[in-house]
Scaffold this active site. Structure first.
Site, short mmCIF file in Angstrom:
data_model
loop_
_atom_site.label_atom_id
_atom_site.label_comp_id
_atom_site.label_asym_id
_atom_site.label_seq_id
_atom_site.Cartn_x
_atom_site.Cartn_y
_atom_site.Cartn_z
N ASP A 47 24.23 14.57 34.89
CA ASP A 47 25.09 15.36 34.91
C ASP A 47 26.57 14.75 34.34
O ASP A 47 26.92 14.01 35.53
CB ASP A 47 25.87 16.44 35.61
CG ASP A 47 26.73 17.32 35.92
OD1 ASP A 47 26.81 18.58 35.15
OD2 ASP A 47 28.06 16.58 36.39
N TYR A 52 35.15 11.83 32.43
CA TYR A 52 34.71 10.46 33.38
C TYR A 52 34.91 9.67 32.97
O TYR A 52 34.15 8.99 33.43
CB TYR A 52 33.27 11.00 34.05
CG TYR A 52 32.76 12.62 34.91
CD1 TYR A 52 33.86 13.87 35.41
CD2 TYR A 52 32.20 13.20 35.18
CE1 TYR A 52 33.62 14.36 36.08
CE2 TYR A 52 31.13 14.23 35.58
CZ TYR A 52 32.07 15.06 36.11
OH TYR A 52 32.31 15.76 36.84
N LYS A 77 30.76 17.54 29.30
CA LYS A 77 31.50 18.87 30.17
C LYS A 77 32.86 18.81 28.91
O LYS A 77 33.51 17.43 28.47
CB LYS A 77 32.23 19.09 30.98
CG LYS A 77 31.17 19.50 31.85
CD LYS A 77 31.44 19.50 33.41
CE LYS A 77 30.14 19.60 34.50
NZ LYS A 77 30.17 17.66 34.68
N HIS A 110 34.65 22.82 31.54
CA HIS A 110 34.84 21.83 32.56
C HIS A 110 36.00 22.75 33.93
O HIS A 110 35.47 23.17 34.41
CB HIS A 110 35.84 20.97 32.40
CG HIS A 110 35.03 19.50 33.02
ND1 HIS A 110 35.29 18.04 33.39
CD2 HIS A 110 35.22 19.83 34.50
CE1 HIS A 110 34.82 17.31 34.36
NE2 HIS A 110 35.12 18.50 35.73
#
Ligand SMILES: NC(=O)c1ccc[n+]([C@@H]2O[C@H](COP(=O)([O-])OP(=O)(O)OC[C@H]3O[C@@H](n4cnc5c(N)ncnc54)[C@H](OP(=O)(O)O)[C@@H]3O)[C@@H](O)[C@H]2O)c1
Length: 278
Positions: A47, A52, A77, A110
């Site tokens: 994930d 990120y 996401k 997200h």
């Protein structure tokens, strides 16, 4: 073993019951090494998120693992501030390029609002993003699509506008923070709940009740927390950058009994409700 077990999404796609989380895993060596260790030790579901900023390192570790693409399940996401059809397609293409993995197994919105403006009404933008994701899904570029941090009131407009129910809602879910109303809505509508921060980002591990149940089963509190998610039929996404923990978080072949689950339902620790941002 849990690493070999799957849930089935409402469209028939099989999804490994546990995923390796990568929030706050730094791009470069840390993300590369963590994902490489996770894959080496049996995780097949990773994930990540464009936000990120580690997709490229994650993708490189995946490629270098030489594991067959069809044996992997890769989730990323759409950033929370990107709302709208074209911007969603562009962000998807960027993620696919970063990960360089051919197609995505799961793509999630997200959050229903930008993290910089939690609570902002983005219904129209979310619907447009959702239309784009449905089109990418229909083109076979994504195997399943869903949302994250969406409440019932955020999900319903998507379904009303498109007739397409998300396959997944990835939400903050751990012992003491289980969002029961949303949980019940998702169960009723066959939306798989992915349990993010299943260890409450590390804050769950000192709770007395959890420790007592861990002692009873001769396991660690972290294992109780992860097993709890599985007993609730949610999909935990534990994150660690330490190999011994990465391994331990997959060793969940014990069961919590009804008595344990009743006790865990009573856990409430204000430390567990710390603010978050992902
Ligand atoms: N969709 C969203 O908005 C959202 C939000 C948050 C998280 N997520 C996803 O969910 C994943 C997990 O959530 P999270 O990152 O908040 O944290 P988490 O998995 O709940 O907890 C991770 C923390 O616990 C520690 N830890 C891991 N395994 C342990 C063990 N066996 N014993 C003791 N400590 C342990 C880790 O430390 P070390 O790393 O130092 O080992 C880290 O500090 C994220 O990585 C991300 O993929 C999604």
């Amino acid at each position: 073993m849990i690493k070999d077990e799957f849930y089935t999404l409402s469209n028939g796609v099989k999804i490994p019951k546990i995923a390796f989380g990568t929030w706050q895993v730094k791009p470069g060596e840390e993300a590369y090494n963590s994902v490489a260790m996770a894959l080496k030790n049996g995780y097949r579901h990773i994930d990540t998120a464009l936000a990120y900023e580690n997709e490229e390192s994650v993708g490189q570790a995946i490629k270098d693992s030489k594991i067959k693409r069809e044996e992997l399940f890769i989730t990323t996401k759409l950033p929370s501030h990107i709302k709208g059809y074209k911007d969603t397609v562009d962000a998807f293409n960027l993620s696919l390029k970063n990960l360089d993995c051919g197609y995505l197994d799961l793509y999630l919105i997200h959050a229903p609002w930008p993290w910089s403006n939690v609570g902002q009404d983005c219904v129209e933008g979310n619907i447009e993003s959702w239309r784009a994701m449905i089109d990418l899904y229909n083109q076979g570029l994504i195997k399943a699509i869903g949302v994250s941090n969406f409440r019932e009131s955020d999900i319903k407009p998507l379904i009303d506008a498109t007739g397409f129910t998300p396959h997944v809602d990835q939400i903050r879910f751990f012992i003491g923070n289980t969002q029961e109303q949303l949980y019940n809505y998702c169960v009723k509508n066959n939306i798989l709940i992915e349990a993010y921060s299943p260890l409450a980002t590390g804050n769950i591990l000192k709770n007395e009740i959890i420790q007592k149940i861990a002692d009873k089963h001769n396991v660690t509190p972290a294992k109780v927390a992860l097993r709890y998610c599985l007993e609730r039929k949610t999909l935990p996404l534990p994150k660690s950058t330490h190999e011994e923990r990465i391994i331990a978080n997959l060793e969940l072949d014990f069961r919590l009994d009804d008595e344990d689950m009743k006790e865990l339902a009573l856990v409430h620790d204000s430390n567990l409700d710390r603010p978050y941002r992902s």
